[in-house]
Write a protein that holds these residues in place. Structure first.
Motif, mmCIF file in Angstrom:
data_model
loop_
_atom_site.group_PDB
_atom_site.id
_atom_site.type_symbol
_atom_site.label_atom_id
_atom_site.label_comp_id
_atom_site.label_asym_id
_atom_site.label_seq_id
_atom_site.Cartn_x
_atom_site.Cartn_y
_atom_site.Cartn_z
ATOM 1 N N VAL A 79 0.657 -1.417 -0.154
ATOM 2 C CA VAL A 79 -0.069 -0.573 -0.037
ATOM 3 C C VAL A 79 0.938 1.461 0.151
ATOM 4 O O VAL A 79 0.288 2.037 -0.756
ATOM 5 N N ASN A 80 1.752 1.311 0.978
ATOM 6 C CA ASN A 80 2.733 2.650 1.108
ATOM 7 C C ASN A 80 3.792 2.863 0.268
ATOM 8 O O ASN A 80 3.948 3.814 -0.466
ATOM 9 N N HIS A 81 4.201 1.555 -0.630
ATOM 10 C CA HIS A 81 5.333 1.673 -1.448
ATOM 11 C C HIS A 81 5.016 1.514 -2.908
ATOM 12 O O HIS A 81 5.097 2.204 -4.272
ATOM 13 N N LEU A 82 4.805 -0.243 -3.113
ATOM 14 C CA LEU A 82 4.386 -0.014 -4.444
ATOM 15 C C LEU A 82 3.240 0.484 -5.007
ATOM 16 O O LEU A 82 3.524 0.922 -6.371
ATOM 17 N N ALA A 83 1.810 0.518 -4.159
ATOM 18 C CA ALA A 83 0.838 1.689 -5.004
ATOM 19 C C ALA A 83 1.247 2.198 -5.209
ATOM 20 O O ALA A 83 1.294 3.380 -6.314
ATOM 21 N N THR A 84 1.978 3.788 -4.314
ATOM 22 C CA THR A 84 2.241 4.698 -4.243
ATOM 23 C C THR A 84 3.668 4.599 -5.773
ATOM 24 O O THR A 84 2.780 5.823 -6.367
ATOM 25 N N GLU A 85 4.459 4.199 -5.890
ATOM 26 C CA GLU A 85 5.316 3.709 -7.173
ATOM 27 C C GLU A 85 4.238 3.353 -8.615
ATOM 28 O O GLU A 85 4.515 4.865 -9.232
ATOM 29 N N GLU A 86 3.587 2.941 -8.252
ATOM 30 C CA GLU A 86 2.330 2.525 -9.141
ATOM 31 C C GLU A 86 1.639 4.316 -9.665
ATOM 32 O O GLU A 86 1.601 4.677 -11.512
ATOM 33 N N ILE A 87 1.554 5.118 -8.728
ATOM 34 C CA ILE A 87 0.650 5.897 -8.770
ATOM 35 C C ILE A 87 1.631 7.032 -9.899
ATOM 36 O O ILE A 87 1.520 7.977 -10.284
ATOM 37 N N ALA A 88 3.141 7.227 -8.853
ATOM 38 C CA ALA A 88 4.007 8.125 -9.455
ATOM 39 C C ALA A 88 4.020 7.612 -11.272
ATOM 40 O O ALA A 88 4.735 8.531 -11.359
ATOM 41 N N GLN A 89 4.479 6.978 -11.128
ATOM 42 C CA GLN A 89 4.223 5.824 -12.335
ATOM 43 C C GLN A 89 3.906 6.442 -13.618
ATOM 44 O O GLN A 89 3.458 6.719 -15.274
ATOM 45 N N TYR A 90 1.760 6.306 -12.915
ATOM 46 C CA TYR A 90 1.043 7.128 -13.896
ATOM 47 C C TYR A 90 1.326 8.710 -14.167
ATOM 48 O O TYR A 90 1.147 9.556 -15.115
ATOM 49 N N CYS A 91 1.466 9.349 -13.432
ATOM 50 C CA CYS A 91 2.075 10.685 -13.291
ATOM 51 C C CYS A 91 3.251 10.922 -14.192
ATOM 52 O O CYS A 91 2.819 12.099 -15.395
ATOM 53 N N ASN A 134 10.659 2.305 12.542
ATOM 54 C CA ASN A 134 9.682 0.387 12.536
ATOM 55 C C ASN A 134 9.058 0.364 10.633
ATOM 56 O O ASN A 134 9.355 1.004 9.990
ATOM 57 N N ILE A 135 8.183 -0.279 10.594
ATOM 58 C CA ILE A 135 7.693 -0.495 8.800
ATOM 59 C C ILE A 135 7.168 0.054 8.126
ATOM 60 O O ILE A 135 7.327 0.455 7.418
ATOM 61 N N TYR A 136 6.151 0.679 9.031
ATOM 62 C CA TYR A 136 5.416 1.769 8.990
ATOM 63 C C TYR A 136 6.687 3.410 8.773
ATOM 64 O O TYR A 136 6.616 2.850 6.942
ATOM 65 N N GLY A 137 7.164 3.151 8.226
ATOM 66 C CA GLY A 137 7.616 4.634 8.155
ATOM 67 C C GLY A 137 9.065 3.826 7.384
ATOM 68 O O GLY A 137 9.180 4.755 5.981
ATOM 69 N N LEU A 138 9.725 3.016 7.238
ATOM 70 C CA LEU A 138 10.430 2.121 6.246
ATOM 71 C C LEU A 138 9.292 2.379 5.008
ATOM 72 O O LEU A 138 9.696 2.408 3.595
ATOM 73 N N THR A 139 8.222 1.862 4.645
ATOM 74 C CA THR A 139 7.479 1.925 3.885
ATOM 75 C C THR A 139 6.838 3.055 3.165
ATOM 76 O O THR A 139 6.827 3.314 1.812
ATOM 77 N N LYS A 140 6.758 3.857 3.854
ATOM 78 C CA LYS A 140 6.527 5.194 3.242
ATOM 79 C C LYS A 140 7.477 5.401 3.101
ATOM 80 O O LYS A 140 7.977 6.289 1.865
ATOM 81 N N TRP A 141 8.645 5.937 3.179
ATOM 82 C CA TRP A 141 9.997 6.098 3.530
ATOM 83 C C TRP A 141 10.536 5.492 1.234
ATOM 84 O O TRP A 141 10.942 6.529 0.368
ATOM 85 N N LYS A 142 10.258 4.482 1.431
ATOM 86 C CA LYS A 142 10.109 3.843 0.247
ATOM 87 C C LYS A 142 9.007 4.493 -0.976
ATOM 88 O O LYS A 142 9.425 4.307 -1.763
ATOM 89 N N GLY A 143 8.579 4.626 -0.495
ATOM 90 C CA GLY A 143 7.236 5.149 -1.367
ATOM 91 C C GLY A 143 8.067 6.823 -1.698
ATOM 92 O O GLY A 143 7.278 7.085 -2.832
ATOM 93 N N GLU A 144 8.197 7.093 -0.689
ATOM 94 C CA GLU A 144 8.967 7.978 -0.953
ATOM 95 C C GLU A 144 9.814 8.476 -2.195
ATOM 96 O O GLU A 144 9.749 9.237 -3.173
ATOM 97 N N GLN A 145 10.735 6.957 -2.235
ATOM 98 C CA GLN A 145 12.062 7.149 -3.165
ATOM 99 C C GLN A 145 11.921 6.357 -4.829
ATOM 100 O O GLN A 145 11.665 7.535 -5.996
ATOM 101 N N ALA A 146 10.414 5.804 -5.207
ATOM 102 C CA ALA A 146 9.695 5.897 -5.962
ATOM 103 C C ALA A 146 8.719 7.041 -6.026
ATOM 104 O O ALA A 146 9.135 6.902 -7.477
ATOM 105 N N ILE A 147 8.357 7.813 -5.711
ATOM 106 C CA ILE A 147 8.019 9.221 -5.694
ATOM 107 C C ILE A 147 8.627 10.149 -7.138
ATOM 108 O O ILE A 147 8.840 10.507 -7.493
ATOM 109 N N GLN A 148 10.375 9.853 -6.407
ATOM 110 C CA GLN A 148 11.159 11.168 -6.338
ATOM 111 C C GLN A 148 11.593 10.181 -8.043
ATOM 112 O O GLN A 148 12.278 11.322 -8.880
ATOM 113 N N LYS A 149 11.812 9.359 -8.093
ATOM 114 C CA LYS A 149 12.284 7.952 -9.049
ATOM 115 C C LYS A 149 11.500 8.723 -10.557
ATOM 116 O O LYS A 149 11.998 8.946 -11.417
ATOM 117 N N TRP A 150 9.972 8.529 -9.201
ATOM 118 C CA TRP A 150 9.263 8.218 -11.572
ATOM 119 C C TRP A 150 8.468 9.801 -11.580
ATOM 120 O O TRP A 150 8.103 9.694 -12.694
#
Length: 294
Positions: free
Chosen positions: A89-101, A135-151
């Motif tokens: 939810v926090n990382h992979l779905a965010t990556e899909e949204i970023a790729q759409y953008c 924690n896991i929540y913070g890690l998944t949100k950070w990975k979501g940030e990384q995906a947004i900045q990449k795509w």
């Protein structure tokens, strides 16, 4: 001579994820008063973030110019036992949204968290402070940030903290209930930060999308001031007037599945400077929210 009037420019189409969450609900109220946008509010049924393969198809049905990504897996302790779901939810779905953008030239405005930090700082955290989630929540949100900045190059990420609202489940509403139900409560006194009234954050996001210029980047936003969860609880009690005794305790006496940062006060100077944002003091916003509840 016949002259045709110019065709009015179409209103920007804004799609908001997490429409039933705290920030999403506040955005629904605020954007409902704005006539300059065409808005689409999607909840978890309309946009199931755990089903990553269909996310871009669903977004394509709306053809948004701007996506406000307010949806997230936010059950911080539960994430420790559901790491794959939290990551989806926090990382992979965010990556899909970023790729759409990226593919469709849409702008992305996404919410992240103070939990990307480890809490070892002793001064307000700027946007370029080193990240190291506990924690896991913070890690998944950070990975979501990384995906947004990449795509999604045209992205704005707003990290926020201790969010509460008249909507949803949060610390303030839990405290109001417990302070009425119990004679004594223990609240952690050694975790320092600042709460964020979701209405204030939502208003800032509306101001950003209405601004003359889009300034991509990471920004920090919470209400002004610095306090502990114990201070927060004491002030909630003073505003609602109960006789419950509140005892300050260290984090070590209140074990949780997920570790929390001991210090996560966010420096708001960048968002104030860039977008001319006025940030209310935390107690003023708390009073406003509690008044809206009664």
């Amino acid at each position: 001579m016949h002259t045709e009037s110019p065709t009015p420019s179409p209103r920007p189409r804004i799609l908001i994820t997490g429409s039933n969450g705290q920030v999403g609900s506040e955005l629904k109220e605020l954007l409902g008063k704005e006539e300059g946008f065409e808005t689409f509010f999607l909840d978890r049924k309309q946009l199931p973030l755990e089903q990553t393969l269909i996310i871009q198809d669903i977004l394509g049905m709306y053809e948004p110019d701007i996506i406000i990504h307010a949806a997230a897996y936010t059950a911080v302790d539960k994430a420790e036992s559901e790491p794959e779901l939290a990551d989806t939810v926090n990382h992979l779905a965010t990556e899909e949204i970023a790729q759409y953008c990226r593919m469709h030239g849409a702008k992305l405005l996404a919410i992240s968290t103070d939990y990307v930090f480890d809490g070892h700082s002793n001064e307000p955290l700027k946007e370029d402070a080193p990240t190291s989630p506990l924690n896991i929540y913070g890690l998944t949100k950070w990975k979501g940030e990384q995906a947004i900045q990449k795509w999604a190059p045209e992205n704005i990420i707003i990290r926020t903290s201790w969010v509460y609202s008249a909507y949803g489940n949060n610390f303030v509403k839990t405290m109001i209930r417990l302070l009425h139900e119990r004679e004594e409560l223990s609240v952690v006194h050694d975790q320092i930060g600042s709460p964020t009234y979701a209405r204030d954050l939502a208003q800032t996001m509306v101001d950003i999308i209405k601004a003359a210029k889009w300034h991509p980047g990471i920004y920090h936003y919470s209400n002004e001031g610095q306090l502990s969860w114990y201070d927060f609880a004491v002030n909630i009690q003073e505003l609602i007037g109960t006789t419950c005794r509140i005892t300050p305790i260290p984090t070590s006496q209140y074990p949780t599945l997920a570790k929390r940062p001991a210090y996560s006060l966010l420096d708001k100077s960048k968002i104030k400077r860039t977008f001319n944002v006025q940030v209310p003091f935390w107690l003023d916003s708390l009073k406003e929210m509690i008044a809206s509840e009664h």
